[in-house]
Design a protein around this motif. Structure first.
Motif, PDB file in Angstrom:
ATOM      1  N   SER A  93       0.809  -1.214   0.000  1.00 22.44           N
ATOM      2  CA  SER A  93       0.000   0.000   0.000  1.00 22.44           C
ATOM      3  C   SER A  93       0.846   1.269   0.000  1.00 22.44           C
ATOM      4  O   SER A  93       0.373   2.314  -0.372  1.00 22.44           O
ATOM      5  N   MET A  94       2.094   1.161   0.432  1.00 28.27           N
ATOM      6  CA  MET A  94       2.971   2.322   0.493  1.00 28.27           C
ATOM      7  C   MET A  94       4.226   2.019  -0.312  1.00 28.27           C
ATOM      8  O   MET A  94       5.163   1.430   0.195  1.00 28.27           O
ATOM      9  N   PRO A  95       4.244   2.378  -1.607  1.00 32.09           N
ATOM     10  CA  PRO A  95       5.421   2.097  -2.420  1.00 32.09           C
ATOM     11  C   PRO A  95       6.654   2.817  -1.904  1.00 32.09           C
ATOM     12  O   PRO A  95       6.555   3.756  -1.117  1.00 32.09           O
ATOM     13  N   MET A  96       7.783   2.391  -2.386  1.00 28.89           N
ATOM     14  CA  MET A  96       9.058   2.892  -1.912  1.00 28.89           C
ATOM     15  C   MET A  96       9.174   4.415  -1.998  1.00 28.89           C
ATOM     16  O   MET A  96       9.746   5.044  -1.122  1.00 28.89           O
ATOM     17  N   GLY A  97       8.644   5.036  -3.033  1.00 29.27           N
ATOM     18  CA  GLY A  97       8.770   6.472  -3.205  1.00 29.27           C
ATOM     19  C   GLY A  97       7.681   7.277  -2.541  1.00 29.27           C
ATOM     20  O   GLY A  97       7.700   8.494  -2.580  1.00 29.27           O
ATOM     21  N   GLY A  98       6.697   6.659  -1.940  1.00 30.20           N
ATOM     22  CA  GLY A  98       5.583   7.357  -1.321  1.00 30.20           C
ATOM     23  C   GLY A  98       4.314   7.146  -2.123  1.00 30.20           C
ATOM     24  O   GLY A  98       4.087   6.080  -2.687  1.00 30.20           O
ATOM     25  N   VAL A  99       3.485   8.168  -2.190  1.00 26.26           N
ATOM     26  CA  VAL A  99       2.240   8.090  -2.962  1.00 26.26           C
ATOM     27  C   VAL A  99       2.379   8.966  -4.203  1.00 26.26           C
ATOM     28  O   VAL A  99       3.081   9.973  -4.197  1.00 26.26           O
ATOM     29  N   GLN A 100       1.695   8.568  -5.254  1.00 21.54           N
ATOM     30  CA  GLN A 100       1.797   9.290  -6.520  1.00 21.54           C
ATOM     31  C   GLN A 100       1.073  10.629  -6.435  1.00 21.54           C
ATOM     32  O   GLN A 100      -0.078  10.697  -6.025  1.00 21.54           O
ATOM     33  N   TYR A 116       6.717   8.432 -16.133  1.00 23.33           N
ATOM     34  CA  TYR A 116       7.491   8.908 -14.988  1.00 23.33           C
ATOM     35  C   TYR A 116       6.516   9.420 -13.936  1.00 23.33           C
ATOM     36  O   TYR A 116       5.776  10.371 -14.174  1.00 23.33           O
ATOM     37  N   ASP A 117       6.511   8.747 -12.797  1.00 27.46           N
ATOM     38  CA  ASP A 117       5.615   9.138 -11.710  1.00 27.46           C
ATOM     39  C   ASP A 117       6.382   9.969 -10.687  1.00 27.46           C
ATOM     40  O   ASP A 117       7.512   9.630 -10.318  1.00 27.46           O
ATOM     41  N   VAL A 118       5.765  11.054 -10.259  1.00 31.58           N
ATOM     42  CA  VAL A 118       6.316  11.858  -9.176  1.00 31.58           C
ATOM     43  C   VAL A 118       5.630  11.379  -7.903  1.00 31.58           C
ATOM     44  O   VAL A 118       4.408  11.434  -7.789  1.00 31.58           O
ATOM     45  N   MET A 119       6.445  10.860  -7.006  1.00 32.30           N
ATOM     46  CA  MET A 119       5.941  10.303  -5.754  1.00 32.30           C
ATOM     47  C   MET A 119       6.323  11.246  -4.619  1.00 32.30           C
ATOM     48  O   MET A 119       7.302  11.991  -4.717  1.00 32.30           O
ATOM     49  N   CYS A 120       5.545  11.183  -3.535  1.00 34.11           N
ATOM     50  CA  CYS A 120       5.791  12.090  -2.422  1.00 34.11           C
ATOM     51  C   CYS A 120       5.501  11.383  -1.106  1.00 34.11           C
ATOM     52  O   CYS A 120       4.651  10.482  -1.041  1.00 34.11           O
ATOM     53  N   ASN A 121       6.182  11.821  -0.080  1.00 41.85           N
ATOM     54  CA  ASN A 121       5.910  11.351   1.267  1.00 41.85           C
ATOM     55  C   ASN A 121       4.426  11.607   1.558  1.00 41.85           C
ATOM     56  O   ASN A 121       3.922  12.704   1.306  1.00 41.85           O
ATOM     57  N   PRO A 122       3.700  10.606   2.079  1.00 42.11           N
ATOM     58  CA  PRO A 122       2.254  10.778   2.297  1.00 42.11           C
ATOM     59  C   PRO A 122       1.886  11.994   3.143  1.00 42.11           C
ATOM     60  O   PRO A 122       0.840  12.603   2.929  1.00 42.11           O
ATOM     61  N   ALA A 123       2.725  12.380   4.078  1.00 40.83           N
ATOM     62  CA  ALA A 123       2.426  13.524   4.938  1.00 40.83           C
ATOM     63  C   ALA A 123       2.375  14.833   4.154  1.00 40.83           C
ATOM     64  O   ALA A 123       1.695  15.783   4.566  1.00 40.83           O
ATOM     65  N   ARG A 124       3.069  14.907   3.019  1.00 40.53           N
ATOM     66  CA  ARG A 124       3.118  16.143   2.230  1.00 40.53           C
ATOM     67  C   ARG A 124       2.417  15.997   0.879  1.00 40.53           C
ATOM     68  O   ARG A 124       2.477  16.902   0.051  1.00 40.53           O
ATOM     69  N   ALA A 125       1.759  14.855   0.630  1.00 41.77           N
ATOM     70  CA  ALA A 125       1.206  14.553  -0.691  1.00 41.77           C
ATOM     71  C   ALA A 125       0.120  15.534  -1.124  1.00 41.77           C
ATOM     72  O   ALA A 125       0.110  15.963  -2.288  1.00 41.77           O
ATOM     73  N   GLU A 126      -0.785  15.890  -0.249  1.00 41.31           N
ATOM     74  CA  GLU A 126      -1.880  16.794  -0.647  1.00 41.31           C
ATOM     75  C   GLU A 126      -1.344  18.166  -1.046  1.00 41.31           C
ATOM     76  O   GLU A 126      -1.808  18.765  -2.011  1.00 41.31           O
ATOM     77  N   GLU A 127      -0.369  18.658  -0.311  1.00 37.68           N
ATOM     78  CA  GLU A 127       0.239  19.945  -0.645  1.00 37.68           C
ATOM     79  C   GLU A 127       0.927  19.866  -2.014  1.00 37.68           C
ATOM     80  O   GLU A 127       0.792  20.770  -2.844  1.00 37.68           O
ATOM     81  N   ALA A 128       1.627  18.761  -2.266  1.00 31.05           N
ATOM     82  CA  ALA A 128       2.299  18.578  -3.563  1.00 31.05           C
ATOM     83  C   ALA A 128       1.279  18.505  -4.688  1.00 31.05           C
ATOM     84  O   ALA A 128       1.474  19.101  -5.751  1.00 31.05           O
ATOM     85  N   ARG A 129       0.176  17.785  -4.471  1.00 30.81           N
ATOM     86  CA  ARG A 129      -0.873  17.686  -5.501  1.00 30.81           C
ATOM     87  C   ARG A 129      -1.457  19.063  -5.828  1.00 30.81           C
ATOM     88  O   ARG A 129      -1.727  19.366  -6.991  1.00 30.81           O
ATOM     89  N   ALA A 130      -1.657  19.877  -4.812  1.00 34.67           N
ATOM     90  CA  ALA A 130      -2.217  21.217  -5.033  1.00 34.67           C
ATOM     91  C   ALA A 130      -1.257  22.055  -5.883  1.00 34.67           C
ATOM     92  O   ALA A 130      -1.687  22.735  -6.828  1.00 34.67           O
ATOM     93  N   HIS A 131       0.020  21.994  -5.578  1.00 28.28           N
ATOM     94  CA  HIS A 131       1.004  22.736  -6.370  1.00 28.28           C
ATOM     95  C   HIS A 131       1.040  22.207  -7.809  1.00 28.28           C
ATOM     96  O   HIS A 131       1.083  22.996  -8.761  1.00 28.28           O
ATOM     97  N   LEU A 132       1.045  20.879  -7.958  1.00 32.37           N
ATOM     98  CA  LEU A 132       1.136  20.302  -9.302  1.00 32.37           C
ATOM     99  C   LEU A 132      -0.130  20.541 -10.121  1.00 32.37           C
ATOM    100  O   LEU A 132      -0.073  20.590 -11.346  1.00 32.37           O
ATOM    101  N   ALA A 133      -1.270  20.724  -9.461  1.00 33.86           N
ATOM    102  CA  ALA A 133      -2.494  21.100 -10.187  1.00 33.86           C
ATOM    103  C   ALA A 133      -2.313  22.486 -10.821  1.00 33.86           C
ATOM    104  O   ALA A 133      -2.686  22.701 -11.972  1.00 33.86           O
TER     105      ALA A 133
END
Length: 157
Positions: free
Chosen positions: A6-13, A134-151
């Motif tokens: 459930s938690m890949p090596m790089g975090g969540v996509q 190429y998937d950009v993965m992120c630590n789950p704790a910061r994933a929502e913030e990263a998704r907002a920026h990438l949007a």
């Protein structure tokens, strides 16, 4: 600690891109937004090897390539031997002797290498490994913030 299913090596996509350059630009955008990019990983998937043929290999080209490689090694050895010379002319002589010996032996080994293939590979090429995605993965704790920026990044492009 091992990665779970459930938690890949790089975090969540948080993003997926068709080229490495796009994924790199996305991470650069995150960095520009002062996002802590040490929480981000780029993972290439669907890997394949691409071999690009660059030309025909002939005896002459094999000998020339061997001589060029041998010249570099000969120059290196000549310079090392030149360190121990006591006279400037001896130094030049050792460098030139090493260079000449390197050219001769490199050319010989280039010809031998070409002959050893017995015509099974009469071309030159370059290889590279490319990914289909190429998937950009992120630590789950910061994933929502990263998704907002990438949007915002995807709207900008």
């Amino acid at each position: 600690m091992s990665a779970s299913v459930s938690m890949p090596m790089g975090g969540v996509q948080v993003g997926s891109y068709d080229s490495y350059e796009q994924a790199q630009a996305a991470v650069d955008f995150l960095s520009d937004q002062k996002f802590p990019v040490e929480n981000v990983t780029i993972i290439g998937s669907d890997l394949r090897m691409v071999e690009t043929v660059t030309g025909r290999l002939t005896v002459g080209r094999a000998v020339a390539a061997g001589a060029a490689g041998g010249a570099w090694w000969g120059l290196f050895v000549g310079l090392l031997l030149g360190i121990f010379s006591t006279d400037g002319s001896l130094w030049i002589g050792s460098v030139l002797s090493g260079l000449l010996a390197g050219v001769v032996f490199g050319a010989i080994f280039g010809a031998i290498g070409y002959a050893a293939t017995q015509g099974r590979r009469d071309f030159t090429s370059t290889n590279k490994i490319v990914a289909g995605r190429y998937d950009v993965m992120c630590n789950p704790a910061r994933a929502e913030e990263a998704r907002a920026h990438l949007a915002r990044f995807s709207l900008r492009n």
